[in-house]
Design a protein around this motif. Structure first.
Motif, PDB file in Angstrom:
ATOM      1  N   ARG A 153       0.830  -1.209   0.000  1.00 42.47           N
ATOM      2  CA  ARG A 153       0.000   0.000   0.000  1.00 42.47           C
ATOM      3  C   ARG A 153       0.865   1.260   0.000  1.00 42.47           C
ATOM      4  O   ARG A 153       0.634   2.192  -0.776  1.00 42.47           O
ATOM      5  CB  ARG A 153      -0.898  -0.019   1.238  1.00 42.47           C
ATOM      6  CG  ARG A 153      -1.726   1.240   1.427  1.00 42.47           C
ATOM      7  CD  ARG A 153      -2.559   1.150   2.680  1.00 42.47           C
ATOM      8  NE  ARG A 153      -3.050   2.459   3.087  1.00 42.47           N
ATOM      9  CZ  ARG A 153      -3.049   2.889   4.332  1.00 42.47           C
ATOM     10  NH1 ARG A 153      -2.586   2.124   5.310  1.00 42.47           N
ATOM     11  NH2 ARG A 153      -3.509   4.083   4.628  1.00 42.47           N
ATOM     12  N   VAL A 154       1.864   1.293   0.870  1.00 42.76           N
ATOM     13  CA  VAL A 154       2.747   2.457   0.954  1.00 42.76           C
ATOM     14  C   VAL A 154       3.516   2.638  -0.352  1.00 42.76           C
ATOM     15  O   VAL A 154       3.692   3.766  -0.837  1.00 42.76           O
ATOM     16  CB  VAL A 154       3.709   2.301   2.156  1.00 42.76           C
ATOM     17  CG1 VAL A 154       4.817   3.341   2.100  1.00 42.76           C
ATOM     18  CG2 VAL A 154       2.947   2.425   3.471  1.00 42.76           C
ATOM     19  N   THR A 155       3.964   1.538  -0.927  1.00 39.00           N
ATOM     20  CA  THR A 155       4.696   1.605  -2.194  1.00 39.00           C
ATOM     21  C   THR A 155       3.812   2.127  -3.319  1.00 39.00           C
ATOM     22  O   THR A 155       4.241   2.947  -4.137  1.00 39.00           O
ATOM     23  CB  THR A 155       5.249   0.219  -2.573  1.00 39.00           C
ATOM     24  OG1 THR A 155       6.186  -0.207  -1.565  1.00 39.00           O
ATOM     25  CG2 THR A 155       5.954   0.252  -3.925  1.00 39.00           C
ATOM     26  N   LEU A 195      -1.188   9.823   4.259  1.00 40.88           N
ATOM     27  CA  LEU A 195       0.134   9.262   3.957  1.00 40.88           C
ATOM     28  C   LEU A 195       0.705   9.874   2.683  1.00 40.88           C
ATOM     29  O   LEU A 195       1.924  10.051   2.559  1.00 40.88           O
ATOM     30  CB  LEU A 195       0.051   7.741   3.834  1.00 40.88           C
ATOM     31  CG  LEU A 195      -0.231   6.978   5.130  1.00 40.88           C
ATOM     32  CD1 LEU A 195      -0.274   5.473   4.860  1.00 40.88           C
ATOM     33  CD2 LEU A 195       0.826   7.285   6.183  1.00 40.88           C
ATOM     34  N   ALA A 196      -0.162  10.183   1.723  1.00 39.23           N
ATOM     35  CA  ALA A 196       0.307  10.793   0.474  1.00 39.23           C
ATOM     36  C   ALA A 196       0.985  12.129   0.754  1.00 39.23           C
ATOM     37  O   ALA A 196       2.028  12.448   0.156  1.00 39.23           O
ATOM     38  CB  ALA A 196      -0.850  10.975  -0.500  1.00 39.23           C
ATOM     39  N   TYR A 199      13.398   4.068  -6.294  1.00 37.40           N
ATOM     40  CA  TYR A 199      12.634   4.371  -5.081  1.00 37.40           C
ATOM     41  C   TYR A 199      12.161   3.111  -4.371  1.00 37.40           C
ATOM     42  O   TYR A 199      11.719   2.139  -5.005  1.00 37.40           O
ATOM     43  CB  TYR A 199      11.410   5.218  -5.428  1.00 37.40           C
ATOM     44  CG  TYR A 199      11.710   6.653  -5.779  1.00 37.40           C
ATOM     45  CD1 TYR A 199      11.758   7.633  -4.792  1.00 37.40           C
ATOM     46  CD2 TYR A 199      11.944   7.036  -7.100  1.00 37.40           C
ATOM     47  CE1 TYR A 199      12.022   8.957  -5.112  1.00 37.40           C
ATOM     48  CE2 TYR A 199      12.203   8.366  -7.426  1.00 37.40           C
ATOM     49  CZ  TYR A 199      12.241   9.321  -6.430  1.00 37.40           C
ATOM     50  OH  TYR A 199      12.506  10.629  -6.748  1.00 37.40           O
ATOM     51  N   THR A 200      12.253   3.141  -3.052  1.00 38.74           N
ATOM     52  CA  THR A 200      11.618   2.122  -2.213  1.00 38.74           C
ATOM     53  C   THR A 200      10.892   2.837  -1.080  1.00 38.74           C
ATOM     54  O   THR A 200      11.308   3.921  -0.640  1.00 38.74           O
ATOM     55  CB  THR A 200      12.632   1.130  -1.618  1.00 38.74           C
ATOM     56  OG1 THR A 200      13.564   1.837  -0.778  1.00 38.74           O
ATOM     57  CG2 THR A 200      13.386   0.387  -2.716  1.00 38.74           C
ATOM     58  N   PHE A 201       9.803   2.233  -0.620  1.00 35.46           N
ATOM     59  CA  PHE A 201       8.991   2.811   0.445  1.00 35.46           C
ATOM     60  C   PHE A 201       8.737   1.719   1.476  1.00 35.46           C
ATOM     61  O   PHE A 201       8.077   0.718   1.182  1.00 35.46           O
ATOM     62  CB  PHE A 201       7.673   3.353  -0.115  1.00 35.46           C
ATOM     63  CG  PHE A 201       7.872   4.398  -1.180  1.00 35.46           C
ATOM     64  CD1 PHE A 201       7.949   5.738  -0.847  1.00 35.46           C
ATOM     65  CD2 PHE A 201       8.007   4.039  -2.513  1.00 35.46           C
ATOM     66  CE1 PHE A 201       8.143   6.701  -1.830  1.00 35.46           C
ATOM     67  CE2 PHE A 201       8.201   4.989  -3.501  1.00 35.46           C
ATOM     68  CZ  PHE A 201       8.276   6.332  -3.151  1.00 35.46           C
ATOM     69  N   LYS A 202       9.282   1.903   2.675  1.00 32.81           N
ATOM     70  CA  LYS A 202       9.195   0.867   3.696  1.00 32.81           C
ATOM     71  C   LYS A 202       8.764   1.470   5.033  1.00 32.81           C
ATOM     72  O   LYS A 202       8.891   2.678   5.253  1.00 32.81           O
ATOM     73  CB  LYS A 202      10.552   0.158   3.854  1.00 32.81           C
ATOM     74  CG  LYS A 202      11.018  -0.562   2.594  1.00 32.81           C
ATOM     75  CD  LYS A 202      12.357  -1.262   2.800  1.00 32.81           C
ATOM     76  CE  LYS A 202      12.814  -1.969   1.537  1.00 32.81           C
ATOM     77  NZ  LYS A 202      14.123  -2.655   1.729  1.00 32.81           N
ATOM     78  N   VAL A 203       8.248   0.607   5.921  1.00 31.09           N
ATOM     79  CA  VAL A 203       7.772   1.046   7.236  1.00 31.09           C
ATOM     80  C   VAL A 203       8.670   0.446   8.308  1.00 31.09           C
ATOM     81  O   VAL A 203       8.799  -0.779   8.402  1.00 31.09           O
ATOM     82  CB  VAL A 203       6.305   0.631   7.462  1.00 31.09           C
ATOM     83  CG1 VAL A 203       5.826   1.122   8.834  1.00 31.09           C
ATOM     84  CG2 VAL A 203       5.413   1.181   6.359  1.00 31.09           C
ATOM     85  N   LEU A 204       9.295   1.303   9.095  1.00 30.18           N
ATOM     86  CA  LEU A 204      10.164   0.867  10.178  1.00 30.18           C
ATOM     87  C   LEU A 204       9.336   0.530  11.416  1.00 30.18           C
ATOM     88  O   LEU A 204       8.346   1.202  11.721  1.00 30.18           O
ATOM     89  CB  LEU A 204      11.180   1.958  10.521  1.00 30.18           C
ATOM     90  CG  LEU A 204      12.176   2.310   9.407  1.00 30.18           C
ATOM     91  CD1 LEU A 204      13.006   3.529   9.802  1.00 30.18           C
ATOM     92  CD2 LEU A 204      13.083   1.124   9.078  1.00 30.18           C
ATOM     93  N   ASN A 205       9.752  -0.493  12.130  1.00 23.47           N
ATOM     94  CA  ASN A 205       8.997  -1.002  13.273  1.00 23.47           C
ATOM     95  C   ASN A 205       9.318  -0.192  14.527  1.00 23.47           C
ATOM     96  O   ASN A 205       9.985  -0.655  15.447  1.00 23.47           O
ATOM     97  CB  ASN A 205       9.317  -2.481  13.496  1.00 23.47           C
ATOM     98  CG  ASN A 205       8.364  -3.121  14.491  1.00 23.47           C
ATOM     99  OD1 ASN A 205       7.261  -2.627  14.718  1.00 23.47           O
ATOM    100  ND2 ASN A 205       8.778  -4.222  15.089  1.00 23.47           N
ATOM    101  N   SER A 206       8.829   1.021  14.544  1.00 23.72           N
ATOM    102  CA  SER A 206       9.041   1.918  15.681  1.00 23.72           C
ATOM    103  C   SER A 206       7.800   2.774  15.859  1.00 23.72           C
ATOM    104  O   SER A 206       7.192   3.218  14.888  1.00 23.72           O
ATOM    105  CB  SER A 206      10.257   2.817  15.430  1.00 23.72           C
ATOM    106  OG  SER A 206      10.315   3.860  16.377  1.00 23.72           O
ATOM    107  N   ASN A 207       7.430   3.022  17.116  1.00 27.54           N
ATOM    108  CA  ASN A 207       6.268   3.854  17.400  1.00 27.54           C
ATOM    109  C   ASN A 207       6.577   5.349  17.308  1.00 27.54           C
ATOM    110  O   ASN A 207       5.708   6.176  17.567  1.00 27.54           O
ATOM    111  CB  ASN A 207       5.719   3.522  18.790  1.00 27.54           C
ATOM    112  CG  ASN A 207       5.057   2.154  18.833  1.00 27.54           C
ATOM    113  OD1 ASN A 207       4.463   1.717  17.841  1.00 27.54           O
ATOM    114  ND2 ASN A 207       5.163   1.474  19.953  1.00 27.54           N
TER     115      ASN A 207
END
Length: 352
Positions: free
Chosen positions: A66-68, A121-122, A85-93
């Motif tokens: 979805r983020v990508t 998010l956009a 380009y890459t779009f990733k979600v880091l596991n941090s609050n």
């Protein structure tokens, strides 16, 4: 004088040779770039590996897809499309987002949780793409190189030195001018890609409500944040984005207005979202409707999700009518939805 000039010339030649040998300086016309595009990509890839090692990834394929998708939609309308380009979600609050050089963009899980909609998010991702498009991190690294190249040329390892510089620059944050430029591009990218044009406004407003002990790239302090929101509002005015969302005079509700036309007041929260925020969502949805080639005011339809009535125009969600909304108007949901639809049919979408 002659000896002084000769010494200066020798120093410049030594500096350029050191840069070329140690960092791969690439001449680029009048605006010589110390770091080439490939060098930028290499630095960003190394920084990304370090971030992933430090925080870990969420490991949710659906979320990453979805983020990508959101990110690539905006890359397609950006000025630098030729990067990996890459779009990733880091596991941090932590509530944060980072753009490593070369197009390696990271959102923190805390930010994704705070901004669950694609439109929100956009705005964030479009802002981070803006940093990449304008090479903000790279330019700062280049400045640092010019100040430290003598030491690193003798003692430094090129890859480690550049990665360290990049991390220092990213964690230190951007200048006000860089942030404002990225804000503008966040607005441009998200709007051109078909997302809510109020995305940046909504995101900055939500961030401004957080406790200020958070250190996040997008929004570092209240006074500067208010100025940045005002600038985004100026871009919207200049581009004649309509309808508009605004608080009522008593600030207890919010309305969507377009000239003398307005929708019934939104007065209650929905899923923790304020009336003003809901009004921005509706105004942005109607702006999307205004951009459609064909428009039929009889195309508004009602859907029921088991609890709420959703007003749509084709596949564009306009507004959710909750039981609490109906209670505030001392009526039932269907009657209130009908009232909104009647007002929507009166809207002149081309009026400026």
């Amino acid at each position: 004088m002659t000896h002084s000039i000769a010494r200066q010339a020798k120093m410049i030649i030594t500096l350029l040779v050191s840069l070329f040998i140690v960092f791969g300086v690439v001449p680029n016309g009048a605006q010589a770039a110390i770091i080439s595009t490939q060098g930028e990509i290499d630095i960003g890839r190394d920084v990304g590996k370090q971030l992933e090692k430090q925080y870990g990834l969420v490991g949710d394929p659906a979320l990453e897809e979805r983020v990508t998708k959101i990110g690539m939609n905006m890359v397609a309308v950006s000025e630098r499309r030729n990067l990996p380009y890459t779009f990733k979600v880091l596991n941090s609050n932590e509530v944060n987002a980072l753009a490593a050089p070369g197009g390696f963009i990271y959102l923190f899980k805390g930010l994704v949780d705070l901004m669950p909609s694609d439109d929100e998010l956009a705005g964030v991702i479009g802002h981070e793409i803006g940093h990449v498009v304008k090479r903000h991190t790279v330019h700062q690294i280049e400045k640092n190189l010019l100040m430290n190249v003598g030491f690193m040329a003798v003692f430094g390892d090129r890859g480690i030195a550049l990665q360290s510089l990049a991390m220092d620059v990213i964690m230190a944050g951007y200048s006000r001018s860089d942030e404002r430029e990225a804000d503008y591009l966040g607005y441009i990218h998200s709007s051109k890609a078909g997302y809510n044009p109020y995305s940046m406004t909504m995101g900055l407003m939500k961030l401004s409500s957080l406790d200020q002990h958070y250190q996040y790239d997008l929004f570092s302090d209240h006074p500067e944040g208010k100025e940045r929101i005002a600038l985004i509002q100026g871009y919207l005015e200049k581009d004649h984005v309509h309808p508009k969302a605004q608080l009522t005079a008593d600030k207890k509700g919010a309305i969507v207005v377009d000239g003398t036309w307005k929708l019934p007041t939104i007065t209650v929260l929905y899923n923790g979202v304020t009336p003003l925020y809901r009004a921005y969502e509706t105004a942005g949805a109607l702006y999307r409707v205004s951009q459609l080639a064909e428009y039929n005011p009889d195309t508004y339809i009602l859907d029921y999700d088991g609890e709420n009535i959703v007003i749509n125009y084709n596949d564009i969600r306009i507004l959710v009518i909750t039981p609490e909304d109906a209670l505030a108007y001392n009526t039932n949901q269907m009657e209130l939805a009908g009232l909104y639809v009647d007002k929507l049919k009166e809207w002149d979408r081309k009026k400026l």
